[in-house]
Write an enzyme that holds these catalytic residues in place. Structure first.
Site, PDB file in Angstrom:
ATOM      1  N   ASP A 191     -26.744 -11.487  39.375  1.00  0.00           N
ATOM      2  CA  ASP A 191     -25.332 -11.682  39.013  1.00  0.00           C
ATOM      3  C   ASP A 191     -24.430 -10.920  39.978  1.00  0.00           C
ATOM      4  OD1 ASP A 191     -26.119 -13.195  36.879  1.00  0.00           O
ATOM      5  OD2 ASP A 191     -25.585 -11.720  35.344  1.00  0.00           O
ATOM      6  N   ASP A 224     -26.886 -14.317  25.228  1.00  0.00           N
ATOM      7  CA  ASP A 224     -28.279 -14.031  25.572  1.00  0.00           C
ATOM      8  C   ASP A 224     -28.806 -12.854  24.764  1.00  0.00           C
ATOM      9  OD1 ASP A 224     -28.228 -16.062  27.464  1.00  0.00           O
ATOM     10  OD2 ASP A 224     -27.557 -14.708  29.053  1.00  0.00           O
ATOM     11  N   ASP A 243     -16.597  -6.960  27.829  1.00  0.00           N
ATOM     12  CA  ASP A 243     -17.172  -8.005  28.679  1.00  0.00           C
ATOM     13  C   ASP A 243     -18.099  -8.865  27.816  1.00  0.00           C
ATOM     14  OD1 ASP A 243     -18.411  -9.565  30.605  1.00  0.00           O
ATOM     15  OD2 ASP A 243     -19.110  -7.893  31.826  1.00  0.00           O
TER      16      ASP A 243
END
Length: 301
Positions: free
Chosen positions: A12, A247, A241
């Site tokens: 990421d 997930d 965030d």
């Protein structure tokens, strides 16, 4: 008992911005950081940190990003022997913009993930996969004799309506409101309405699918089964965030089922775990530990 995760592994690349840009707009970012990511890797780390013996299956490139991803998974105790190395394709990467309000926009370059195959000897009591892997591999994973003797969790994200037939080959389907709309006739702009969401989710209870879980962000999560509809409310929290929150939910759900919790108990665990993850930056980095979840439960009682 163990959790078997088949899915994507991405590096990421996260850019912090004041606001998510509009089409055609150029903006300046505040910082750039690199993190372990990919729905599969995130979910495997979430399950492992919550105490589940976790095995990860997928594919990375023979590059620095791939080595970094494997190192991160191993440091969290994930068994990586099922992760193949692709010498021709680079490791997957995700380019993520995160605003001050915690909103995000993500662009994924799949790389080696596009060539992942399900030809390994899968072992586990809970099987978990997502839609960031090739369809053929997912089909094999969900229909394998090993998975059919376990509890199969399918996080049908990102939404790919053409793959709707795969939804019938899991025991528990996990979608958010937008993904639910993509697989049903629900209007994605419909205001949060438990009755309408449950009715739409019930249409996905077919084949082997015994339960549909609809994650609702700050509203919690809805469990729809043939004879019942139950809502697990979310904890009020300060959102930093939201990257990886879904997930975290999936990995925590798998870990809860693996340790013998009922589906609704595991769902409640997952909702609380996800509430912890949104209080931190990053995806895999934000996944809570079993001790942190235990401490949260203690503070709520």
């Amino acid at each position: 008992m163990s959790v078997c995760v088949f899915g994507s592994l991405n590096l990421d690349i996260v850019i912090r911005v004041e606001e998510i840009p509009r089409p055609g707009e150029t903006i300046f970012g505040n910082s750039v950081t690199h993190h372990t990511g990919g729905k599969g890797a995130n979910q495997a780390i979430a399950a492992a940190r919550l105490g589940a013996t976790t095995r990860m299956f997928g594919k990375v490139g023979s590059d620095e990003a791939g080595r970094r991803l494997l190192s991160a998974l191993k440091s969290d105790g994930v068994d990586c022997t099922g992760i193949a190395i692709d010498n021709l394709s680079p490791s997957g990467k995700a380019y993520i913009l995160v605003s001050q309000r915690g909103e995000n926009v993500i662009v994924v370059s799949s790389g080696a993930n596009s060539h992942a195959t399900a030809d390994s000897n899968f072992i586990g009591d809970v099987f978990l996969c997502q839609f960031e892997s090739p369809r053929a591999a997912l089909n094999t994973f969900l229909k394998s004799s090993a998975s059919r003797n376990s509890t199969r969790l399918l996080n049908a994200a990102p939404a790919i309506p053409a793959w709707r037939d795969l939804l019938a080959h899991c025991d528990v389907l996990i979608v958010n409101q937008h993904e639910l709309a993509a697989y049903t006739d629900l209007n994605s702009k419909t205001p949060d309405n438990t009755e309408l969401l449950a009715k739409a989710a019930a249409h996905l209870l077919c084949g082997d699918c015994k339960a549909v879980i609809v994650t609702l962000g700050e509203q919690g999560a809805l469990l729809v089964e043939p004879d019942s509809i139950r809502l697990a409310p979310a904890r009020k929290t300060h959102v930093v965030d939201t990257t990886g929150a879904g997930d975290c939910f999936c990995g925590a759900l798998a870990a809860g089922i693996d340790r013998g919790l009922s589906l609704f108990e595991a769902l409640s665990d997952a909702t609380l775990a996800a509430s912890l993850s949104v209080e931190r930056h990053g995806a895999a980095a934000s996944m809570p530990t079993a001790l942190e979840l235990k401490q949260l439960y203690a503070s709520l009682n």
